[in-house]
Design an enzyme around this catalytic site. Structure first.
Site, PDB file in Angstrom:
ATOM      1  N   LYS A 144      -2.962  -8.308  -7.376  1.00  0.00           N
ATOM      2  CA  LYS A 144      -3.539  -8.464  -6.046  1.00  0.00           C
ATOM      3  C   LYS A 144      -2.919  -7.365  -5.192  1.00  0.00           C
ATOM      4  O   LYS A 144      -1.777  -7.461  -4.747  1.00  0.00           O
ATOM      5  CB  LYS A 144      -3.227  -9.845  -5.468  1.00  0.00           C
ATOM      6  N   HIS A 145      -3.668  -6.290  -5.003  1.00  0.00           N
ATOM      7  CA  HIS A 145      -3.126  -5.144  -4.271  1.00  0.00           C
ATOM      8  C   HIS A 145      -3.425  -5.270  -2.788  1.00  0.00           C
ATOM      9  O   HIS A 145      -4.195  -6.134  -2.354  1.00  0.00           O
ATOM     10  CB  HIS A 145      -3.724  -3.846  -4.825  1.00  0.00           C
ATOM     11  N   GLU A 198      10.783  -8.085  -3.809  1.00  0.00           N
ATOM     12  CA  GLU A 198      11.347  -6.845  -3.258  1.00  0.00           C
ATOM     13  C   GLU A 198      10.777  -6.729  -1.857  1.00  0.00           C
ATOM     14  O   GLU A 198       9.603  -6.420  -1.675  1.00  0.00           O
ATOM     15  CB  GLU A 198      10.983  -5.639  -4.132  1.00  0.00           C
ATOM     16  N   TRP A 251       0.798  -1.224   0.000  1.00  0.00           N
ATOM     17  CA  TRP A 251       0.000   0.000   0.000  1.00  0.00           C
ATOM     18  C   TRP A 251       0.833   1.277   0.000  1.00  0.00           C
ATOM     19  O   TRP A 251       0.301   2.355  -0.269  1.00  0.00           O
ATOM     20  CB  TRP A 251      -0.896   0.032   1.246  1.00  0.00           C
ATOM     21  N   GLU A 307      12.529  -3.416  10.602  1.00  0.00           N
ATOM     22  CA  GLU A 307      12.256  -2.305   9.685  1.00  0.00           C
ATOM     23  C   GLU A 307      11.187  -1.411  10.299  1.00  0.00           C
ATOM     24  O   GLU A 307      10.083  -1.877  10.597  1.00  0.00           O
ATOM     25  CB  GLU A 307      11.785  -2.810   8.324  1.00  0.00           C
ATOM     26  N   SER A 355      -5.036  -4.615   0.787  1.00  0.00           N
ATOM     27  CA  SER A 355      -6.472  -4.524   1.048  1.00  0.00           C
ATOM     28  C   SER A 355      -6.931  -3.127   1.462  1.00  0.00           C
ATOM     29  O   SER A 355      -8.134  -2.852   1.444  1.00  0.00           O
ATOM     30  CB  SER A 355      -6.866  -5.528   2.138  1.00  0.00           C
ATOM     31  N   CYS A 381      10.403   1.331   1.804  1.00  0.00           N
ATOM     32  CA  CYS A 381      11.437   0.299   1.954  1.00  0.00           C
ATOM     33  C   CYS A 381      12.825   0.890   1.783  1.00  0.00           C
ATOM     34  O   CYS A 381      13.778   0.440   2.424  1.00  0.00           O
ATOM     35  CB  CYS A 381      11.218  -0.822   0.939  1.00  0.00           C
TER      36      CYS A 381
END
Length: 473
Positions: free
Chosen positions: A157-158, A231, A133, A362, A160, A265
């Site tokens: 498939k992105h 990635e 997202w 992270e 939600s 990222c």
């Protein structure tokens, strides 16, 4: 996570969606496979024309699409507009250069006893893209533009929490004139991904996201012998040496850490500063962080908006609290903003050590972790201790330090005196647990293409025994 648009600036649920049924997913898979049968036979020139059209459509929709992204995941409106512009650029890049990238690559025919020998890159079929997202348009476009130029068919498939952006992408390629079903959005939950990937009609998958998600996709793909590009996470080092322009380095450090509200990222996350300049750099960095306007992401003056999810802010709070409990110092920020929505102050934490979650995990939020080092060797050694190896930064005017950094840093990308970012003209990707494979440039296109060797001999020719003796190997 429900498939829904929830405004991070207010916490208000604006729209919800039901996931596709199994029957609907099967129907879309059938349409994608049928679309590939025809689309693979289109010419590179035709595909380039559709990409140009998509760029024009998207450019015309900039305002609406930017507002949609800001509403769905909280990035500032100016950042969303820049993201749309970057996608337009990528579409035009592949439209301009894709045809040349797809030309056959000649080999030395005489050396292999042929009249003609070359390599041709051909599309492999339906590719599933599982996307996050945080850059809902750009990260999907990094896949879509080269894949469609190559002649592949895309299934998206992105995440939600960005369903409307996902649906817009399907609409975009349809409006641009691409053949029907060449790019489809699947509104499905994460639990439905495995079945799609296992389906024989899906040739490969690409994922940008968490390491857990990457492991799941790679495990399934390995089971059915399908290509993947991953990635994954990053905890990029940002190294500042005495010869650096400190004011400029601090200015870029603020952007590098707080871009996209700290949710990137390739954001700089761990700052290694030489002892000779640590005090001055820390002061500059803290002042500039504290001066960032935090507020409504739709406001042109806002530089930092809310985090995308409530759970994401809770994670950031936990990381900072853990660091403080273990001896770290909060120089500026360090708490949530007292207003509706999921806001967190731009934060600088010093005296960070490898025992802290702020170091090992992270951190997806505007929190910088700083550590003073004695020299470049220590900075590189500490940077390389991390499991991630996505991007990296060095600030130095010393040519020897630059060469050592480029040689020794364990990362997929090394930026000197500038912020790590992505360009269609440069490969994008990481090493170690940051994943494998590359996006963008011709490398990103070739990831999901068959590099087919072609050997053509003269009429009635016979190959030398030495050439064929090991043919079974």
């Amino acid at each position: 996570m429900a498939i829904a648009t929830i405004n991070p600036a207010t916490g208000e649920t604006l729209r919800t969606f039901d996931p596709l049924s199994e029957e609907a997913v099967q129907e879309r898979l059938a349409r994608a496979a049928a679309a590939f049968d025809g689309y693979r036979l289109t010419t590179a020139a035709q595909r380039a024309g559709w990409l140009r059209s998509a760029a024009d459509v998207l450019e015309g929709d900039t305002k609406a699409v930017a507002e949609l992204m800001t509403t769905e995941m909280g990035k500032t409106l100016s950042a969303a507009q820049a993201e749309v512009g970057k996608c337009v650029k990528a579409l035009r890049f592949y439209a301009e250069h894709g045809e040349a990238m797809l030309q056959p690559r000649p080999a030395d025919a005489e050396a292999v006893g042929a009249v003609e020998a070359y390599v041709v890159h051909q599309p492999i079929g339906v590719v599933l893209a599982v996307m996050p997202w945080n850059f809902p348009m750009w990260q999907a476009m990094r896949f879509a533009a080269p894949a469609l130029m190559a002649g592949n068919v895309g299934l998206l498939k992105h995440a939600s929490n960005v369903p409307q952006t996902a649906l817009y992408l399907e609409e975009l390629f349809s409006k641009a004139g691409f053949p029907a079903d060449v790019f489809q959005t699947l509104l499905i939950g994460s639990g439905q991904v495995e079945a799609v990937l296992r389906d024989d009609r899906v040739a490969a998958a690409t994922l940008t996201g968490s390491n857990a998600a990457g492991q799941a996709v790679a495990r399934t793909a390995g089971d059915v012998i399908k290509k993947t590009v991953l990635e994954l996470g990053g905890s990029d080092p940002f190294i500042v040496m005495p010869s650096a322009d400190l004011d400029r380095a601090a200015e870029v450090a603020v952007t590098a850490r707080c871009q996209n509200n700290g949710q990137s990222c390739i954001a700089a996350k761990r700052f290694f500063v030489h002892a000779e300049v640590a005090e001055e750099f820390t002061r500059l960095f803290a002042e500039k962080l504290a001066a960032l306007p935090v507020g409504d992401p739709m406001d042109d003056d806002t530089k930092v908006g809310p985090l995308a999810t409530e759970s994401g802010r809770e994670d950031v709070e936990r990381f900072v609290a853990d660091a403080v409990d273990k001896g770290a110092t909060v120089v500026t920020g360090g708490k949530r903003v007292d207003r509706p929505g999921w806001f967190y102050e731009p934060t600088l934490v010093t005296d960070v050590t490898p025992e802290m979650e702020l170091w090992t995990d992270e951190v997806f939020g505007p929190v910088a972790a700083l550590r003073v080092v004695a020299d470049l060797d220590e900075a590189i050694a500490l940077a390389n201790e991390h499991v991630y190896g996505l991007g990296s930064n060095l600030w130095s005017e010393d040519s020897g330090e630059r060469l050592r950094f480029i040689r020794d840093i364990q990362s997929g990308m090394a930026f000197v005196n500038g912020m790590t970012t992505s360009y269609p003209e440069l490969p994008f990707g990481g090493v170690k647990q940051s994943g494998y494979g590359r996006e963008l440039t011709e490398l990103g296109m070739y990831e999901f293409m068959n590099a087919k060797t072609v050997w053509i001999g003269p009429p009635g020719s016979r190959q030398d025994e030495g050439d064929t003796a090991t043919a079974s190997e």
